[in-house]
Design a protein around this motif. Structure first.
Motif, PDB file in Angstrom:
ATOM      1  N   ILE A  73       6.461  20.197  -1.509  1.00 35.46           N
ATOM      2  CA  ILE A  73       5.039  19.814  -1.955  1.00 35.46           C
ATOM      3  C   ILE A  73       4.539  17.856  -1.916  1.00 35.46           C
ATOM      4  N   ALA A  74       4.178  18.011  -0.963  1.00 31.72           N
ATOM      5  CA  ALA A  74       3.169  16.664  -1.063  1.00 31.72           C
ATOM      6  C   ALA A  74       2.087  16.566  -2.048  1.00 31.72           C
ATOM      7  N   LEU A  75       1.955  15.122  -2.550  1.00 33.75           N
ATOM      8  CA  LEU A  75       0.535  14.544  -2.953  1.00 33.75           C
ATOM      9  C   LEU A  75       0.068  13.251  -2.171  1.00 33.75           C
ATOM     10  N   ALA A  76      -0.497  12.670  -1.895  1.00 34.68           N
ATOM     11  CA  ALA A  76      -0.747  11.961  -1.094  1.00 34.68           C
ATOM     12  C   ALA A  76      -1.694  10.755  -2.418  1.00 34.68           C
ATOM     13  N   TYR A  77      -1.357   9.010  -3.219  1.00 38.15           N
ATOM     14  CA  TYR A  77      -1.529   8.753  -4.020  1.00 38.15           C
ATOM     15  C   TYR A  77      -2.274   7.237  -3.166  1.00 38.15           C
ATOM     16  N   PRO A  78      -3.527   6.506  -3.676  1.00 39.50           N
ATOM     17  CA  PRO A  78      -3.631   5.719  -3.685  1.00 39.50           C
ATOM     18  C   PRO A  78      -2.892   4.843  -2.562  1.00 39.50           C
ATOM     19  N   SER A  79      -3.505   3.255  -2.371  1.00 42.48           N
ATOM     20  CA  SER A  79      -2.437   2.693  -1.460  1.00 42.48           C
ATOM     21  C   SER A  79      -2.904   1.237  -1.684  1.00 42.48           C
ATOM     22  N   LYS A  80      -4.629   1.303  -2.289  1.00 44.71           N
ATOM     23  CA  LYS A  80      -5.232   0.556  -3.028  1.00 44.71           C
ATOM     24  C   LYS A  80      -6.274   1.008  -3.856  1.00 44.71           C
ATOM     25  N   MET A  81      -6.051  -0.150  -4.719  1.00 42.93           N
ATOM     26  CA  MET A  81      -7.193  -0.460  -6.034  1.00 42.93           C
ATOM     27  C   MET A  81      -8.479  -0.942  -5.933  1.00 42.93           C
ATOM     28  N   LYS A  82      -9.120  -0.268  -6.398  1.00 49.83           N
ATOM     29  CA  LYS A  82     -11.014  -0.831  -6.466  1.00 49.83           C
ATOM     30  C   LYS A  82     -11.063  -1.905  -7.326  1.00 49.83           C
ATOM     31  N   GLN A 245       4.819  -1.643   2.424  1.00 42.23           N
ATOM     32  CA  GLN A 245       2.865  -2.918   3.272  1.00 42.23           C
ATOM     33  C   GLN A 245       3.264  -2.955   3.989  1.00 42.23           C
ATOM     34  N   VAL A 246       4.870  -2.646   4.612  1.00 42.02           N
ATOM     35  CA  VAL A 246       4.661  -2.991   6.000  1.00 42.02           C
ATOM     36  C   VAL A 246       4.513  -2.445   7.066  1.00 42.02           C
ATOM     37  N   CYS A 247       5.182  -1.368   7.019  1.00 45.21           N
ATOM     38  CA  CYS A 247       5.014  -0.136   7.961  1.00 45.21           C
ATOM     39  C   CYS A 247       4.356   0.331   8.526  1.00 45.21           C
ATOM     40  N   PRO A 248       4.045   0.305   9.687  1.00 44.95           N
ATOM     41  CA  PRO A 248       2.450   0.950  10.722  1.00 44.95           C
ATOM     42  C   PRO A 248       2.444   1.836  10.938  1.00 44.95           C
ATOM     43  N   GLU A 249       3.350   2.823   9.775  1.00 46.12           N
ATOM     44  CA  GLU A 249       2.628   4.330   9.320  1.00 46.12           C
ATOM     45  C   GLU A 249       0.933   4.216   8.032  1.00 46.12           C
ATOM     46  N   ASN A 250       1.961   3.282   7.542  1.00 46.57           N
ATOM     47  CA  ASN A 250       0.639   3.226   6.510  1.00 46.57           C
ATOM     48  C   ASN A 250      -0.717   2.285   6.434  1.00 46.57           C
ATOM     49  N   LYS A 251      -0.663   2.075   7.249  1.00 42.22           N
ATOM     50  CA  LYS A 251      -2.272   1.141   8.028  1.00 42.22           C
ATOM     51  C   LYS A 251      -2.260   1.686   7.868  1.00 42.22           C
ATOM     52  N   GLY A 252      -4.442   1.414   6.879  1.00 42.23           N
ATOM     53  CA  GLY A 252      -5.439   1.829   7.044  1.00 42.23           C
ATOM     54  C   GLY A 252      -5.433   3.404   6.263  1.00 42.23           C
ATOM     55  N   LYS A 253      -3.912   3.627   5.359  1.00 42.76           N
ATOM     56  CA  LYS A 253      -3.689   5.197   5.031  1.00 42.76           C
ATOM     57  C   LYS A 253      -4.317   4.578   3.068  1.00 42.76           C
ATOM     58  N   ASP A 254      -5.549   5.372   2.810  1.00 38.10           N
ATOM     59  CA  ASP A 254      -5.511   5.078   0.993  1.00 38.10           C
ATOM     60  C   ASP A 254      -6.503   6.733   1.008  1.00 38.10           C
ATOM     61  N   PHE A 255      -5.557   7.105   0.116  1.00 35.79           N
ATOM     62  CA  PHE A 255      -6.053   8.571  -0.360  1.00 35.79           C
ATOM     63  C   PHE A 255      -6.671   8.832  -1.432  1.00 35.79           C
ATOM     64  N   HIS A 256      -7.425   9.298  -2.124  1.00 39.83           N
ATOM     65  CA  HIS A 256      -8.654   9.348  -3.486  1.00 39.83           C
ATOM     66  C   HIS A 256      -8.492  10.609  -4.233  1.00 39.83           C
TER      67      HIS A 256
END
Length: 379
Positions: A73-82, A245-256
């Protein structure tokens, strides 16, 4: 009910309990991983935090007799802080890596895996299961790769098409024979950004990590940080996100998607100077629920001292002097002495010389001498 129907039911159920992705793999031995782990062992690339028995790490049937399937199983975590707090000249701050934001992910994933175990027990009462997260024998990444959750990136993280590499992984070994899913083809191609960006050169080549050089590992050690890595640490208190952070696959990925994974900005980016005098009780009450606290306060405090040296924060000199004179822990005294040398001017020589006269520990005396050399070089 057929296994195919049960699989469909389980996939549907997993969505209702907050699992972002689920995959199924055979419980055959991980032969390629075994070869890789033996090479890691021979070259001294292991962190020492792993399960030492390579057989247990690569043969699921040693964990559950009659094992047929591993559910990943995989659970997505946030990459940006509000509203992240700013580190200012008046109040310098450190940073915990994204995987240590919010509630300890081990607890979050164990909760989901427990629910899946109970679901399967109800449907197949004589089925046997065992689940694990991160600290278990199996390699979460090898399981996730085989189960089609994502591919194993050059940064040694599982990269999912949906969430990038910002996912927590867990798995469940079972005697139920589910149809396995297809692995995802490696998408890294010729991209080598993570290898090139690694601050310490810990990524030897795509997919091979020397844990002993990895900042994420180094931030968790309890001894003196080797000299060559102190300037590389920056203001990191726990973990390192550079290769993600430098990975192109992570660009724009931010899940809450999970409220319990949302960071408390004051804990994810804490003020450095107050960390140096925090009591064990305060540390446990404040940081005890985050994964970055598992090694206790000493590594965090050592890293905070190095971060203050990185910022050349003169306001830290009084508390560093206090630590040098009074802290019972040699690693903290010594690191404080080195930091005084990094931050201070020649007027701090008297502080270090006074400490040198009374210090009994050889390692701390060496750090005091390093501090004095740093001050002398500023003449």
């Amino acid at each position: 009910m057929t296994h195919a129907q049960l699989k469909d039911e389980l996939i549907a159920y997993s969505k209702t309990i907050g699992v972002d992705k689920i995959g199924f793999a055979s419980a055959d031995p991980f032969l390629q991983l075994k070869d890789r782990l033996l090479i890691q062992q021979e070259r001294g690339y292991q962190s020492g935090f792993e399960e030492p028995d390579i057989e247990k790490r690569t043969e699921p049937k040693k964990l559950v007799e009659g094992a047929r399937t591993i559910i990943s199983i995989a659970l997505a975590y946030p990459s940006k802080m509000k509203n992240p707090p700013k580190s200012t000249r008046d109040e310098r701050r450190g940073i915990f890596c994204r995987a240590s934001w919010g509630k300890d992910y081990h607890d979050v994933l164990r909760d989901r895996l427990k629910k899946i175990e109970l679901f399967l027990q109800e449907k197949v009462p004589d089925g046997k299961t065992i689940s694990m997260v991160d600290t278990g024998e199996l390699s979460d990444r090898a399981v996730a790769e085989r189960a089609g959750i994502g591919w194993s990136g050059k940064n040694c993280a599982i990269i999912t098409p949906e969430f990038g590499s910002y996912v927590y992984l867990g798995e469940l070994v079972t005697t139920i024979g589910f149809e396995p899913d297809q692995p995802i083809t490696d998408q890294c191609g010729t991209c080598n950004k993570c290898v090139e960006a690694c601050p310490t050169g810990a990524l030897i080549q795509g997919g091979q990590l020397d844990s002993q050089k990895c900042i994420a590992f180094l931030t968790q050690t309890k001894t003196f940080l080797p000299d060559q890595y102190r300037k590389k640490l920056g203001n990191r208190l726990y973990g390192c996100d550079t290769c993600q952070q430098v990975c192109p696959e992570n660009k724009g990925k931010d899940f809450h998607l999970h409220p319990e994974m949302e960071p408390d900005p004051e804990l994810a980016k804490p003020k450095l100077i107050p960390l140096l005098t925090i009591s064990n009780r305060e540390f446990k009450e404040t940081f005890g629920h985050v994964s970055g606290s598992w090694r206790g306060k000493k590594p965090i405090q050592r890293n905070a001292i190095i971060a203050l040296a990185h910022f050349k924060d003169k306001k830290a000199l009084p508390v560093l002097t206090e630590l040098l004179y009074k802290d019972p822990r040699p690693v903290i005294r010594g690191t404080a002495a080195w930091a005084i040398g990094e931050i201070g001017s020649t007027s701090e020589e008297t502080i270090l010389n006074k400490a040198k006269k009374t210090e009994k520990e050889a390692e701390v005396i060496r750090e005091i001498e390093k501090g004095l050399n740093l001050l002398n070089n500023k003449h």
